[in-house]
Structure formats: structure tokens, C-alpha cells
Scaffold this active site. Sequence first.
Site, PDB file in Angstrom:
ATOM      1  N   ASP A  11       0.785  -1.256   0.000  1.00 59.62           N
ATOM      2  CA  ASP A  11       0.000   0.000   0.000  1.00 59.62           C
ATOM      3  C   ASP A  11       0.814   1.302   0.000  1.00 59.62           C
ATOM      4  O   ASP A  11       0.488   2.236   0.753  1.00 59.62           O
ATOM      5  CB  ASP A  11      -0.968   0.016   1.198  1.00 59.62           C
ATOM      6  N   LYS A  97      -6.989  -5.101  -2.935  1.00 66.24           N
ATOM      7  CA  LYS A  97      -7.748  -5.517  -1.745  1.00 66.24           C
ATOM      8  C   LYS A  97      -8.624  -4.374  -1.259  1.00 66.24           C
ATOM      9  O   LYS A  97      -8.426  -3.224  -1.640  1.00 66.24           O
ATOM     10  CB  LYS A  97      -6.793  -5.959  -0.638  1.00 66.24           C
ATOM     11  N   CYS A 142      -1.999  -2.481   7.591  1.00 63.59           N
ATOM     12  CA  CYS A 142      -1.899  -3.463   6.513  1.00 63.59           C
ATOM     13  C   CYS A 142      -0.574  -4.210   6.505  1.00 63.59           C
ATOM     14  O   CYS A 142      -0.526  -5.381   6.142  1.00 63.59           O
ATOM     15  CB  CYS A 142      -2.193  -2.789   5.184  1.00 63.59           C
TER      16      CYS A 142
HETATM   17  C1  VGL Z   1      -4.696   0.792   5.815  1.00 63.68           C
HETATM   18  C2  VGL Z   1      -6.060   1.795   7.339  1.00 63.68           C
HETATM   19  C3  VGL Z   1      -7.137   1.669   6.496  1.00 63.68           C
HETATM   20  C4  VGL Z   1      -3.312   0.337   5.444  1.00 63.68           C
HETATM   21  C5  VGL Z   1      -5.755   0.648   4.957  1.00 63.68           C
HETATM   22  O1  VGL Z   1      -3.031   0.172   4.236  1.00 63.68           O
HETATM   23  O2  VGL Z   1      -2.499   0.150   6.352  1.00 63.68           O
HETATM   24  N1  VGL Z   1      -4.862   1.361   7.003  1.00 63.68           N
HETATM   25  N2  VGL Z   1      -6.969   1.092   5.310  1.00 63.68           N
END
Ligand code: VGL
Length: 200
Positions: A11, A97, A142
Amino acid sequence: MTVQRALLIVDVQHDFCPGGALPAQDGDEVVPVLNRCIEQFTNSGYPVFASRDWHPEGSAHFQERGGPWPPHCIQGTAGAEFHRDLNLPDDVVVITKGDDPEEDEGYSAFEGKTENGVLLGDALAKDGIEELFIGGLATDYCVRASALDAVKAGFRTHLLVDAIRGVDVNPGDSGLAIEEMKRDGVHITTTEQINFERTA
Ligand code: VGL
Ligand code: ZN
């Protein structure tokens, strides 16, 4: 035979970097570190996987529907793009995802799928991967969830501590997450400590 490895970049998207909707502190600092790492994995013939948080508008993951988060990484927006300076190789395997509108789930890249609909774990297994190196954003969400799932799935799992940053909703969350990963069998290392020498 050498152990088959892969790099998993979690991410590294604009919304998790300074200026984005849900920034990890200094999130963009992982980019040059990961770029060096990507080059080393690629030069050694090891595959690179990159996950992306990819939410529909009005996701149950968002506060407007009772979820924990402000809107972020909405499909097709600039905030959902991989960081513009991240040098992903042409043959990167993108793992998507968080695209189910009804779920506040999808923190782990292991819940994500390739563009052909193959779950990350199955894609890694198909490539004969045994050892996984993980960096990216965010440490306490994540990255944590992905590393814990990687251990559960039987991969020898290394967390690249110089290539992660956290959101730290509560101060100290990232440190606690690293302790938890360690306790569950994740190896803590840095990108500089990876040995790329071939012995086979
Ligand atoms: C994430 C919070 C909400 C991440 C994704 O990628 O760590 N954190 N959605
Ligand atoms: Zn999200």
C-alpha cells in the site's frame, strides 16, 4: 538450490503519504528505500508484488458508514495511485484488496487478489516462493496484518523495518505492532541486511 524469495510492497499509495487522506507519518520516506530494494530483487531474478488498498466510494470501511476511517484510496482517484516515485518493475504483480463495498476488512494483502483473481497466497505458491520480505504502509494496519498472515501461511517472513511507517492513531501503535509481529515469528531486518549473494 537457493530459496525462492519475493518482495511484497504494501500500500505505498498517495493517500497513505503526507498530504493524503490517511497519512502515515513520513510515509513517503519508504519510497527511495524500497526503490533500491526493488532493484536488488529484480536484478536477482526475484518477483515483486505490490498491494493496493482499493475502496469503492461509500465503503463500509469509512466513517460515513460506521467504519473506522475517513475516505481514502477510492478506486480511480489520485490518492489511490501508487506513489509516483515508486519504481515498480514492469512485471510487478499488483494485488488489489479492500474492494468489497460491504466489508471493513481487507487489511491483509493475503485477502487481496491479482488482476486475474488469484489470491496472493496462491500466486506466491505458484511461483514457488518460500521467503517473503515485506515493506510499505502502514506498519500498524496493513503491513502488520499482511506479515501475520504470511507467517500463518507458512512463509519465512522478514519485516523491513527501514521501509515501513505507521499511522499511529494511538501513539506507540507501530512499536506494539512490530513487537506483535516478532512474537508471532516475523523476522525483523532492514533492506541493507538482505544478502543477495548467490551460492547455488
Ligand atoms: C490501511 C487503514 C485503512 C493500510 C488501509 O493500508 O495500512 N490502514 N486502510
Ligand atoms: Zn483502507
